[in-house]
Scaffold this motif. Structure first.
Motif: not given
Ligand SMILES: [Zn+2]
Lengths: 352, 195
Positions: A21, A24-26, A29, A123-124, A132, A312, A318, A322
């Motif tokens: 990550v 907050r961005e993946v 994964n 996470l996004s 979030g 997720l 991920a 995070g």
């Protein structure tokens, strides 16, 4: 989006997860599962899981780096699940993480698996930004390995365990009952399929720890072993009476009992704490009936339900990355390199 | 220089030169605690190597599985991080090399504890031209060790590194990278985790 670039390793059960990550961005994964090898045993065999982790780790690391388009040297930190989970399985991930961190000279964060499930909501995935997690929230984490009800005020220090299973995890109950009904592993999807045309009210199976006498000591705890026994008795009874077991009705009634207890206790926690939010996590969230009942009853109770994307929700790297990114961003120091795994790590220990 | 890791018994890490000479070696006697100890030990010997590692050797057993995997996972990850090749080594070869360098006579057996009243046994027939131990029989789990002179543990990580270094210098291939479990997995199902 910006933030620390963190690689996360997850090996607490039968899934080898490596995620990357940025904040907050993946970015990646990767999940490799030993479920197929476990299938012939009807459940997770720790030694098979641990062997599979060792073989899957290298390829998963390489694939995650390729997918994310980053080099190990670019990372700001490594994060790894230190617990809770199967000790021998956790140790493979911790070994790999320490090898990476010491060879790269990067900080290492040993973090809590359950906190990872909650952090997944922050996470996004690429191309689908999400707002979030909204806190505080009640969180219900349900998988083959755990069934926990949490009160989450904030993710750095404020997670409280309200209750958990006293015997089988919900996912495990699905596996065991599937076996009783002659269905293969993993039980969740099989029971779901079998229950499609069944009547969930056909058989009144027990709801564990919901009697008035349990309210004081186990208001938010779960127990599924009595339910499993009740299904076994039912099957035996039908067979003794020379009747065929009504598979669809039995599957639907069993599933209803599990879902009913999970949702009832979660919404009770929302009402009691005055927190009108419920976060669902863990692999059992794939169960359509659980999602439908939770959404329907939550709406009636004025509770907003959040469910992270499925990839997720299951165990994954991920979510661990995070938690690591969160710790880095908040300025927490890395874990001491001498930390070990803790198969019963309490949820209020975000980092070891 | 070669980074060497072996957790087939205790937790051991070392750095050896291209000729197998010991640059640094750290061993923890704690028979458990592999996951804990591997971190600090790796950090210490890597500091001694000062960025000049060009391969990572690791013991693939035989030995108790849970600990063995910690070192293998760490070593493989370190090789990936450093961008250098892996040189897997049968852990018994390190014991055999020590025995040969101590003047072991011709044929002998390396014997280590396999628990459940059994032993891990590898039979050697001496050394080859590069001084490396020659296996006469591959490792196996046996109840009764053969009637041969015996060599036993512990496995010194520096000797895992030396086996790898001597093999590399002689142009010989490394061992297969898989763990030598030698036993089928115990199929006890996990009980519920209670976090
Ligand atoms: Zn989980």
């Amino acid at each position: 989006m910006t933030g620390p670039l963190v690689l996360g390793i997850e090996t607490s059960c039968d899934e080898t997860g490596v995620g990357i990550v940025r904040g907050r961005e993946v970015l990646a994964n990767v999940i490799a599962s030993s479920m197929e090898e476990q299938a012939r045993y009807g459940g997770v065999v720790p030694e098979i899981a641990a062997r599979a982790h060792l073989e899957a780790m290298g390829p998963a690391l390489t694939q995650a780096l390729d997918t994310a388009g980053v080099r190990l040297q670019d990372l700001d930190a490594i994060a790894v699940t230190a617990g809770p989970g199967l000790a021998g399985a956790l140790m493979v991930g911790v070994g790999a993480a320490k090898g990476l961190a010491t060879a790269l000279g990067k900080p290492l964060y040993g973090v809590n698996h359950l906190v990872g499930h909650v952090a997944a909501d922050l996470l996004s995935l690429p191309g689908s930004p999400r707002d979030g997690a909204v806190l505080p929230t009640i969180a219900l984490l349900v998988s083959g390995g755990h069934t926990s009800l949490l009160a989450v005020d904030d993710l750095t220090s404020g997670i409280r365990l309200l209750g958990e299973t006293l015997d089988d995890a919900a996912g495990e109950a699905f596996d065991k009952v599937a076996r009783l009904l002659g269905l293969p592993y993993p039980g969740g999807p099989r029971i779901d399929a079998a229950a499609v045309d069944g009547d969930p009210a056909a058989i009144r199976f027990p709801r564990g720890l919901t009697a008035a006498k349990d309210r004081a000591a186990h208001r938010y705890d779960f127990s599924f072993s009595g339910l499993k026994t009740a299904v076994a008795r039912h099957v035996e009874g039908e067979e003794a009476a020379g009747r065929a077991v009504a598979l669809a009705d039995t599957a639907a009634s069993f599933r209803e009992a599990v879902v009913d207890v999970l949702v009832t206790k979660a919404l009770d926690a929302c009402a009691e704490t005055g927190v009108p939010r419920l976060l669902l996590g863990g692999g059992v969230v794939a169960n359509r009936r659980l999602r439908d009942v939770a959404l329907e009853r939550a709406e009636r109770a004025g509770v907003a339900v959040r469910i992270p994307p499925f990839e997720l929700c299951t165990d994954n790297g991920a979510m661990i990355a995070g938690v690591g990114a969160m710790r880095v961003a908040a300025g927490f120091p890395p874990s001491d390199l001498g930390f070990g795994v803790d198969s019963t790590l309490p949820v209020d220990a975000v980092q070891v | 220089m070669i980074l060497a890791v072996d957790t087939s018994g205790a937790t051991g890490v070392a750095v050896v030169g291209d000729d197998g000479s010991v640059v640094a070696e750290r061993v923890s006697d704690d028979p458990r605690g592999h996951a804990e100890t591997i971190g600090p030990l790796l950090a210490e010997v890597l500091a001694a190597a000062a960025g000049r590692i060009d391969a990572v050797a690791y013991g693939v057993g035989p030995g108790p599985f849970t600990g063995l995997r910690v070192g293998m996972a760490a070593a493989r990850a370190a090789a990936l991080a450093l961008g250098v090749p892996e040189l897997p080594v049968l852990s018994h070869d390190a014991i055999a090399l020590a025995a040969i360098e101590d003047g072991a006579p011709g044929r002998f057996a390396v014997v280590t504890d396999a628990k459940r009243r059994e032993h891990h046994v590898t039979v050697y027939s001496g050394a080859d031209a590069s001084g490396l131990p020659v296996r006469a029989e591959q490792p196996a789990v046996v109840g009764e060790p053969p009637a041969l002179p015996q060599a036993g543990g512990p496995v010194r990580p520096a000797l895992v590194g030396r086996v790898a270094a001597l093999r590399r210098r002689a142009g010989l291939p490394a061992d297969p990278p898989e763990a030598r479990y030698l036993r089928s997995p115990d199929v006890t199902l996990s009980s519920a985790r209670r976090p």
